[in-house]
Enzyme design. Structure first.
Site, PDB file in Angstrom:
ATOM      1  N   TYR A 158      -0.146   0.121  11.094  1.00 40.83           N
ATOM      2  CA  TYR A 158      -0.124  -0.341   9.150  1.00 40.83           C
ATOM      3  C   TYR A 158       0.467  -0.432   8.352  1.00 40.83           C
ATOM      4  O   TYR A 158       1.445  -0.837   7.637  1.00 40.83           O
ATOM      5  CB  TYR A 158      -1.301   0.821   8.819  1.00 40.83           C
ATOM      6  CG  TYR A 158      -2.381   0.056   7.322  1.00 40.83           C
ATOM      7  CD1 TYR A 158      -2.675  -0.874   7.363  1.00 40.83           C
ATOM      8  CD2 TYR A 158      -1.953   1.519   6.217  1.00 40.83           C
ATOM      9  CE1 TYR A 158      -3.032  -1.673   5.704  1.00 40.83           C
ATOM     10  CE2 TYR A 158      -2.376   0.833   5.281  1.00 40.83           C
ATOM     11  CZ  TYR A 158      -3.039  -0.704   4.492  1.00 40.83           C
ATOM     12  OH  TYR A 158      -3.467  -1.019   3.928  1.00 40.83           O
ATOM     13  N   SER A 183       0.807  -1.069  -0.223  1.00 41.91           N
ATOM     14  CA  SER A 183       0.411   0.367   0.034  1.00 41.91           C
ATOM     15  C   SER A 183       0.461   1.126   0.277  1.00 41.91           C
ATOM     16  O   SER A 183       2.375   1.448   0.666  1.00 41.91           O
ATOM     17  CB  SER A 183      -1.333  -0.203   1.250  1.00 41.91           C
ATOM     18  OG  SER A 183      -1.309   0.913   1.417  1.00 41.91           O
TER      19      SER A 183
END
Length: 312
Positions: A187, A161
Site C-alpha cells: 500500500y 496517503s
C-alpha cells in the site's frame, strides 16, 4: 523546499463544502474515480453543488447511480452522471476514455483506491494495489491527456496517503516476487507512486496547461478498510490516540486542490489539511511528505516503468 509553501485559511476540520464555497464551477467538467463511496461521494457532492458537471467513474454503476440520484435530488438541475470504470482492467480504462472522447476535462480526481489487500496479482502479473492505485490512474490520465489539454488549465488531483511514508517504490521488486509480501508496504509504495506521478505529470504536461498535485485526505473510517481483519478495524476505532475526519472533512483537501485559486499554475506538490505539507522530519508523527515521494529521478523512472506496463 525551494518554492513558497501554499497555505490557506482552511484546516483539518474544514469540509469540502466550506472549501468550495464562493467558487463558481458552472461550465466545468470533472471526473471523480471511486465516486460512489467514502470521500468520493462528498467530493462529487461539493463539486456538483458549486455548479460543476461531475462524472463519477465506478466499478459498480448501480451503486454509482444511487449516489448520483441522491446528490442530484438536492440540486437545481442534475449534474452528476455515472460511468463504469475498473482501474485494475486496462481495457476498461481504455473504453472509459474512448467514451469520454476529446471534450474538455477541467479536473481529473484520482480518488479510487484499495488498501492492505491480500496478495493478489492482475492478469498481467502486477500486484493489485500498485495496479489499481497507480497504474490504472496512470493509464487513465494518459488516455485523457487530449481532453485535459483542451480545457486550457486542467488539474489532476492524485489522492495519496500518509501511508506513502511506509515505503518508496521498490523498483527492483515492485510485485513482491523476491521479498515476502507485506500488504502495508505494498500500500505504501502505491501511495508513493501517486505522489511521484503528480511530480512527473506536472513536469511533462505543464506546457499543455495541465497541473498535477497529490494529497493526503486524512484518516477517515470508510470502506477502504474492508480488506482488514475485524480485530484490526476494531483497534482503529477504539484507539484513544486516533483522530478521524468525517467524509465531508476528508474530501476537503481533494476539493481544495481541484478548485482553489491559490493553485493556479501550481503543481508537483503534496497537500494535507488543505495546505501544502512540510517535509517529513523522520519522527513518530506521520505528518508531512517524504523526500522519496518528491524525488524527480524516481518520478521519471516510475513513468518509464508505468508506460511499459500499460503498453503490454
Amino acid at each position: 523546499m525551494t518554492h513558497d509553501l501554499i497555505t490557506s485559511s482552511f484546516n483539518a476540520v474544514s469540509t469540502a463544502a466550506e472549501v468550495v464555497d464562493g467558487n463558481d464551477l458552472h461550465g466545468k467538467r470533472l471526473i471523480v474515480t471511486g465516486g460512489s463511496s467514502g470521500i468520493g461521494i462528498e467530493t462529487a457532492r461539493a463539486l456538483a453543488g458549486a455548479g460543476a458537471d461531475v462524472l463519477i467513474a465506478v466499478r459498480n454503476p448501480e451503486a454509482g447511480r444511487s449516489v448520483a440520484d441522491d446528490i442530484n435530488t438536492g440540486l437545481d438541475s442534475p449534474r452528476v452522471t455515472v460511468a463504469h470504470l475498473d482501474l485494475a482492467d486496462l481495457s476498461s480504462v481504455r473504453r472509459f476514455a474512448a467514451e469520454w472522447g476529446k471534450k474538455p476535462l477541467h479536473a481529473l480526481i484520482h480518488n479510487a483506491g484499495i488498501m492492505a489487500t491480500p496478495l493478489t496479482r492482475t492478469g498481467s502479473g502486477w500486484e493489485l494495489q500498485f495496479a489499481t492505485n497507480h497504474l490504472g490512474h496512470f493509464a487513465l490520465a494518459n488516455a485523457l491527456h487530449h481532453a485535459l489539454a483542451a480545457a486550457n488549465g486542467a488539474r489532476i488531483v492524485s489522492v495519496s496517503s500518509r501511508g506513502h511514508l511506509r515505503s518508496p517504490v521498490e523498483f527492483d521488486d515492485i510485485n513482491f516476487l523476491e521479498r515476502a509480501y507485506d500488504p502495508w508496504l505494498a500500500y505504501g509504495q502505491s501511495k508513493t507512486a501517486n505522489v511521484l506521478f503528480a511530480v512527473e505529470a506536472n513536469r511533462r504536461w505543464a506546457d499543455d496547461g495541465i497541473t498535477a498535485n497529490a494529497l493526503h485526505p486524512g484518516g477517515i473510517m470508510t470502506n477502504l478498510v474492508r480488506h482488514l481483519p475485524e480485530d484490526v478495524i476494531d483497534g482503529f476505532r477504539t484507539d484513544p490516540a486516533a483522530v478521524y475526519k468525517t467524509p465531508e472533512q476528508g474530501a476537503a483537501t481533494s476539493v481544495f486542490v481541484a478548485t482553489s485559486p491559490l493553485l493556479e499554475q501550481i503543481g508537483g506538490r503534496y497537500f494535507e489539511d488543505c495546505n501544502q505539507a512540510l517535509p517529513y522530519d523522520g519522527g513518530p508523527e506521520p505528518v508531512g511528505v517524504a523526500d522519496h515521494a518528491l524525488d524527480p529521478e524516481a518520478a521519471l523512472r516510475l513513468w518509464d516503468v508505468s508506460e511499459h506496463a500499460i503498453s503490454r
